[in-house]
Design an enzyme around this catalytic site. Structure first.
Site, PDB file in Angstrom:
ATOM      1  N   HIS A 188      35.068  -8.651   6.232  1.00 12.78           N
ATOM      2  CA  HIS A 188      33.788  -8.883   6.901  1.00 12.78           C
ATOM      3  C   HIS A 188      33.374  -7.683   7.754  1.00 12.78           C
ATOM      4  O   HIS A 188      34.204  -6.829   8.113  1.00 12.78           O
ATOM      5  CB  HIS A 188      33.868 -10.132   7.781  1.00 12.78           C
ATOM      6  N   GLN A 244      40.567 -12.579  16.835  1.00 11.62           N
ATOM      7  CA  GLN A 244      39.606 -13.628  16.517  1.00 11.62           C
ATOM      8  C   GLN A 244      40.254 -14.812  15.817  1.00 11.62           C
ATOM      9  O   GLN A 244      40.011 -15.955  16.161  1.00 11.62           O
ATOM     10  CB  GLN A 244      38.483 -13.046  15.648  1.00 11.62           C
ATOM     11  N   GLU A 267      40.981 -16.157   8.143  1.00  8.34           N
ATOM     12  CA  GLU A 267      41.896 -15.234   8.800  1.00  8.34           C
ATOM     13  C   GLU A 267      43.157 -15.952   9.267  1.00  8.34           C
ATOM     14  O   GLU A 267      43.220 -17.186   9.292  1.00  8.34           O
ATOM     15  CB  GLU A 267      41.164 -14.602   9.996  1.00  8.34           C
TER      16      GLU A 267
END
Length: 202
Positions: free
Chosen positions: A10, A22, A81
């Protein structure tokens, strides 16, 4: 017949710029990431795909939306992720004095991140299951830096080695919107290109 699979990390978020982890936190693309995705779209213009996949996290889905305009995007949460558990939103400097962090860093491939996180082996297993499910054809998929590299470690027996000052044991860089192209023929995977980000170069 063969599968031609392009994996895309991304675009950048503001948390990337701040060095914050994140994981599953659903952070949007920042201005830099939006610009990267538009440059990616120019790079991919004219290419056709039988399927476009994305992680369900908005930073990946938005990169797919901008990178392959007008495509029908198939969302699959297996492309997410690594989940960082209690370290979501933290940076390395924030956790250096946490004993749990150092215990995890002994073997982050096999040990889950503390506080409900995942191991890299677990991430690799779900991405590998997704990839094995793909039929032959031309596919592009938008995912995340740790997730893509974990999959490549499984497919190609890449080493995982500690990197000073970096939380993940990957001694190879993957740029935002970097392109990695694989083929699968007769069950055998081949790496064609890794981290092609020429569209970001001035």
């Amino acid at each position: 017949m063969s599968l031609h699979l392009t994996l895309v990390r991304h675009g950048a978020t503001d948390w990337n710029g701040a060095g914050r982890w994140q994981g599953w936190t659903d952070t949007p693309l920042g201005a830099v990431g939006e610009a990267q995705a538009r440059r990616l779209a120019a790079r991919l213009a004219g290419r056709t795909y039988d399927a476009v996949y994305s992680s369900d996290l908005v930073r990946a889905a938005r990169t797919a939306e901008l990178g392959v305009p007008g495509a029908a995007i198939r969302v699959d949460d297996r492309l997410r992720e690594l989940r960082f558990g209690k370290y979501e939103g933290a940076g390395t400097d924030d956790v250096l004095h946490d004993p749990d962090y150092h215990d995890w860093q002994r073997d982050p491939w096999n040990l889950p991140a503390p506080g409900g996180g995942e191991s890299l082996a677990g991430v690799a297993a779900r991405l590998h299951a997704w990839a094995q499910d793909l039929p032959d054809g031309r596919v592009i998929a938008f995912s995340h830096g740790a997730a893509i590299r974990a999959l490549l470690c499984v497919l190609f027996d890449w080493p995982t080695l500690p990197v000073p000052g970096y939380v993940l044991p990957f001694p190879y860089v993957l740029a935002h919107t970097g392109l990695t192209h694989l083929t699968r023929t007769g069950g055998r995977w081949t790496l064609v290109t890794y981290n092609d980000h020429a569209h970001l170069e001035e």
